[in-house]
Scaffold this active site. Structure first.
Site, PDB file in Angstrom:
ATOM      1  N   HIS A 121       0.868  -1.180   0.000  1.00 25.71           N
ATOM      2  CA  HIS A 121       0.000   0.000   0.000  1.00 25.71           C
ATOM      3  C   HIS A 121       0.906   1.232   0.000  1.00 25.71           C
ATOM      4  O   HIS A 121       2.020   1.187   0.543  1.00 25.71           O
ATOM      5  CB  HIS A 121      -0.840  -0.051   1.283  1.00 25.71           C
ATOM      6  CG  HIS A 121      -1.889   0.999   1.388  1.00 25.71           C
ATOM      7  ND1 HIS A 121      -1.616   2.284   1.817  1.00 25.71           N
ATOM      8  CD2 HIS A 121      -3.225   0.966   1.158  1.00 25.71           C
ATOM      9  CE1 HIS A 121      -2.737   2.984   1.845  1.00 25.71           C
ATOM     10  NE2 HIS A 121      -3.728   2.215   1.445  1.00 25.71           N
ATOM     11  N   ASP A 201       3.418  -4.415   7.979  1.00 27.19           N
ATOM     12  CA  ASP A 201       2.156  -3.693   7.832  1.00 27.19           C
ATOM     13  C   ASP A 201       1.040  -4.713   8.067  1.00 27.19           C
ATOM     14  O   ASP A 201       0.770  -5.555   7.203  1.00 27.19           O
ATOM     15  CB  ASP A 201       2.084  -3.091   6.426  1.00 27.19           C
ATOM     16  CG  ASP A 201       0.743  -2.427   6.147  1.00 27.19           C
ATOM     17  OD1 ASP A 201      -0.194  -2.582   6.957  1.00 27.19           O
ATOM     18  OD2 ASP A 201       0.624  -1.766   5.102  1.00 27.19           O
ATOM     19  N   GLN A 204      -4.270  -5.161   7.199  1.00 23.15           N
ATOM     20  CA  GLN A 204      -5.315  -6.059   6.701  1.00 23.15           C
ATOM     21  C   GLN A 204      -5.320  -7.404   7.415  1.00 23.15           C
ATOM     22  O   GLN A 204      -6.097  -8.282   7.060  1.00 23.15           O
ATOM     23  CB  GLN A 204      -5.137  -6.299   5.189  1.00 23.15           C
ATOM     24  CG  GLN A 204      -5.298  -5.078   4.317  1.00 23.15           C
ATOM     25  CD  GLN A 204      -6.739  -4.554   4.273  1.00 23.15           C
ATOM     26  OE1 GLN A 204      -7.692  -5.245   4.648  1.00 23.15           O
ATOM     27  NE2 GLN A 204      -6.899  -3.319   3.832  1.00 23.15           N
ATOM     28  N   LYS A 227      -9.844  -0.690  10.994  1.00 25.30           N
ATOM     29  CA  LYS A 227      -9.983  -1.887  10.149  1.00 25.30           C
ATOM     30  C   LYS A 227     -10.212  -3.137  10.985  1.00 25.30           C
ATOM     31  O   LYS A 227     -10.165  -4.266  10.480  1.00 25.30           O
ATOM     32  CB  LYS A 227      -8.729  -2.068   9.283  1.00 25.30           C
ATOM     33  CG  LYS A 227      -8.559  -0.982   8.210  1.00 25.30           C
ATOM     34  CD  LYS A 227      -7.437  -1.356   7.274  1.00 25.30           C
ATOM     35  CE  LYS A 227      -6.865  -0.177   6.526  1.00 25.30           C
ATOM     36  NZ  LYS A 227      -7.702   0.282   5.421  1.00 25.30           N
ATOM     37  N   CYS A 365      -4.645   2.457  -3.646  1.00 24.37           N
ATOM     38  CA  CYS A 365      -3.335   2.924  -3.136  1.00 24.37           C
ATOM     39  C   CYS A 365      -2.228   1.926  -3.417  1.00 24.37           C
ATOM     40  O   CYS A 365      -1.363   1.677  -2.577  1.00 24.37           O
ATOM     41  CB  CYS A 365      -3.411   3.270  -1.647  1.00 24.37           C
ATOM     42  SG  CYS A 365      -4.515   4.623  -1.278  1.00 24.37           S
TER      43      CYS A 365
HETATM   44  N1  7TS Z   1      -1.642  -0.772   4.680  1.00 30.02           N
HETATM   45  C1  7TS Z   1      -2.569  -1.533   4.102  1.00 30.02           C
HETATM   46  C2  7TS Z   1      -2.229  -2.942   3.698  1.00 30.02           C
HETATM   47  C3  7TS Z   1      -3.840  -1.009   3.892  1.00 30.02           C
HETATM   48  O1  7TS Z   1      -4.772  -1.773   3.325  1.00 30.02           O
HETATM   49  C4  7TS Z   1      -4.131   0.325   4.292  1.00 30.02           C
HETATM   50  C5  7TS Z   1      -5.449   0.972   4.027  1.00 30.02           C
HETATM   51  C6  7TS Z   1      -3.119   1.056   4.920  1.00 30.02           C
HETATM   52  C7  7TS Z   1      -1.897   0.477   5.089  1.00 30.02           C
HETATM   53  C8  7TS Z   1      -3.352   2.441   5.431  1.00 30.02           C
HETATM   54  O2  7TS Z   1      -4.163   2.420   6.542  1.00 30.02           O
HETATM   55  P1  7TS Z   1      -4.671   3.783   7.212  1.00 30.02           P
HETATM   56  O3  7TS Z   1      -5.640   3.341   8.248  1.00 30.02           O
HETATM   57  O4  7TS Z   1      -3.478   4.461   7.776  1.00 30.02           O
HETATM   58  O5  7TS Z   1      -5.299   4.557   6.106  1.00 30.02           O
HETATM   59  N2  7TS Z   1      -6.142   0.402   2.959  1.00 30.02           N
HETATM   60  C9  7TS Z   1      -7.249   0.906   2.370  1.00 30.02           C
HETATM   61  C10 7TS Z   1      -7.884   0.241   1.333  1.00 30.02           C
HETATM   62  O6  7TS Z   1      -7.510  -0.832   0.875  1.00 30.02           O
HETATM   63  N3  7TS Z   1      -8.942   0.977   0.917  1.00 30.02           N
HETATM   64  O7  7TS Z   1      -9.015   2.074   1.693  1.00 30.02           O
HETATM   65  C11 7TS Z   1      -7.959   2.038   2.574  1.00 30.02           C
END
Ligand code: 7TS
Length: 408
Positions: A121, A201, A204, A227, A365
């Site tokens: 991401h 990371d 997910q 999440k 992303c």
């Molecule tokens: N890493 C992964 C694997 C992700 O899926 C996401 C967000 C992030 C980092 C960033 O997380 P945040 O909470 O800091 O924004 N992924 C997604 C997505 O797949 N669609 O919207 C956000």
């Protein structure tokens, strides 16, 4: 305590109509919905305990401090960290990775290598580009395999890439686009053999599968509360204690100093060193309650549920004409990304919305990965503990309607 059977009743938002149809929420990769227990904890905190933490000697401040630090201990237990001081509260995965990347940017030099993968991401990619630029280190990527092993990391290339020059190896546990589940324990082991620090990371994965930082033996791990049934605006950076105490803070100010004079300041140890200013007390407490909620259901069971839905969705979607499903055909995380020949992902998502189905369309992303796959966008259905096989029927019917419109 929730039971598997009545889990949907715990989520108020699920019980509504969208465009005159029952909501089918399949955008859990972006954010998950919140159970009543988490919502109630936020309301209770603001109604009874709201106060600033760590500074006050009055009753509310002590209650708020106890609840905030209690949430830290709860999160530590949730991820298998022995010491709550290894849990730093941040805004989410993005901020957590930025903290590590900025701290390491100050320590790396030309000749050092930062290794990441092609499936990251942007939030586990752009901060490392910045760190490489700032420090003179080189950024390299572990390739993603195509064809037969689609969506897996090229572990043979890793032998070549993982040299003693690699100081940091940052990789995702589960890909938000491919659904690949990476062999994180093996990656940590191989990184350690060359002396590289590991950054996982877990955005997910942490709410979808049992996860134990001690068993993984990772150095850093990042995730977002939103999440995993928790509130937005709160996340975690786990860091190995010995490493955290060596890292410089990326933000300075109140709450993170032992003493200050006009010439300078001395930092507190972790976690305070990395939590300058008034923290997000309410949402940290909400995250602790989300940990309780998920552990009551059992993350192994949640993982099995997700897994089953993703397999079912994969099999049903594969029957649709002109579809390309990306990522591994076998073992995968709880999501499916796909593209239809001649139909833009945004049109698929708009049609699905008319049927009450919430999907996501775009590059997720993952722009460099999309480019490598020869795609500009995909549509993604992502599942969580409250989704059902019947919802996959609704999804498939909606996609068939879309295809009829565009493909005739
Ligand atoms: N890493 C992964 C694997 C992700 O899926 C996401 C967000 C992030 C980092 C960033 O997380 P945040 O909470 O800091 O924004 N992924 C997604 C997505 O797949 N669609 O919207 C956000």
């Amino acid at each position: 305590m929730p039971t598997w059977e009545n889990v949907r009743a715990d989520f108020p938002v699920l019980h509504q109509q969208v465009n005159g149809k029952p909501l089918v929420y399949l955008d859990n990769g972006a954010t998950t919905q919140k159970p009543r227990a988490v919502i109630d904890a936020l309301v209770r905190y603001y109604e009874r305990d709201n106060s600033n933490v760590h500074r006050g000697l009055h009753a509310l401040s002590m209650r708020a401090t106890d609840a905030y630090e209690g949430a830290r201990a709860r999160v530590a237990k949730f991820i298998g960290a022995a010491d709550p001081a290894e849990v730093i509260f941040t805004r989410g995965t993005t901020e957590s990775i930025n903290v590590v990347a900025r701290s390491y940017a100050a320590r790396l030099k030309a000749g050092d290598v930062i290794l990441t993968t092609e499936m990251e991401h942007h939030s586990n990619l752009v901060p490392w580009q910045q760190a490489a630029r700032a420090s003179g280190a080189t950024l390299r990527y572990v390739p993603v395999l195509g064809a037969n092993a689609e969506g897996g990391l090229d572990l043979a290339a890793l032998d070549r890439l993982l040299t003693p020059q690699v100081k940091v190896f940052a990789f995702t546990h589960i890909s938000n686009t491919l659904a690949t589940i990476n062999p994180v324990a093996e990656l940590c082991r191989r990184a350690r053999a060359v002396g590289a620090v590991t950054v996982i990371d877990a955005a997910q994965s942490v709410g979808h599968t049992p996860l134990d930082v001690a068993a993984l033996d990772c150095d850093f791990l990042a995730f977002s509360g939103h999440k995993m049934c928790g509130p937005t605006g709160i996340g975690v950076l786990y860091g190995r204690r010995a490493l955290l105490d060596q890292l410089a803070p990326t933000e300075t100010g109140g709450g993170m100093v032992v003493s200050v004079d006009f010439e300078g300041a001395r930092w507190k140890p972790a976690p305070e060193r990395f939590e300058a200013g008034t923290p997000n007390v309410a949402d940290a407490i909400g995250l602790g309650v989300a940990c309780d909620y998920l552990d009551a259901l059992g993350r192994a069971r949640i993982g099995q549920h997700d897994h089953r839905l993703a397999q079912l969705a994969y099999a049903r979607l594969a029957e649709l004409p002109g579809i390309r499903i990306i990522g591994p055909a076998g073992e995968r995380g709880g999501l499916v990304s796909f593209a239809f020949e001649g139909v833009h992902a945004h049109d698929v998502v708009t049609f699905a919305d008319e049927d009450g189905v919430a999907l996501r369309g775009g590059h997720h992303c993952n722009q460099p990965l999309m480019r490598k796959l020869g795609l500009t966008s995909t549509t993604r259905a992502s599942f969580y503990l409250y989704n059902t096989p019947e919802e996959i029927d609704v999804l498939v019917a909606s996609l068939r309607r879309t295809l009829k419109f565009f493909q005739g």
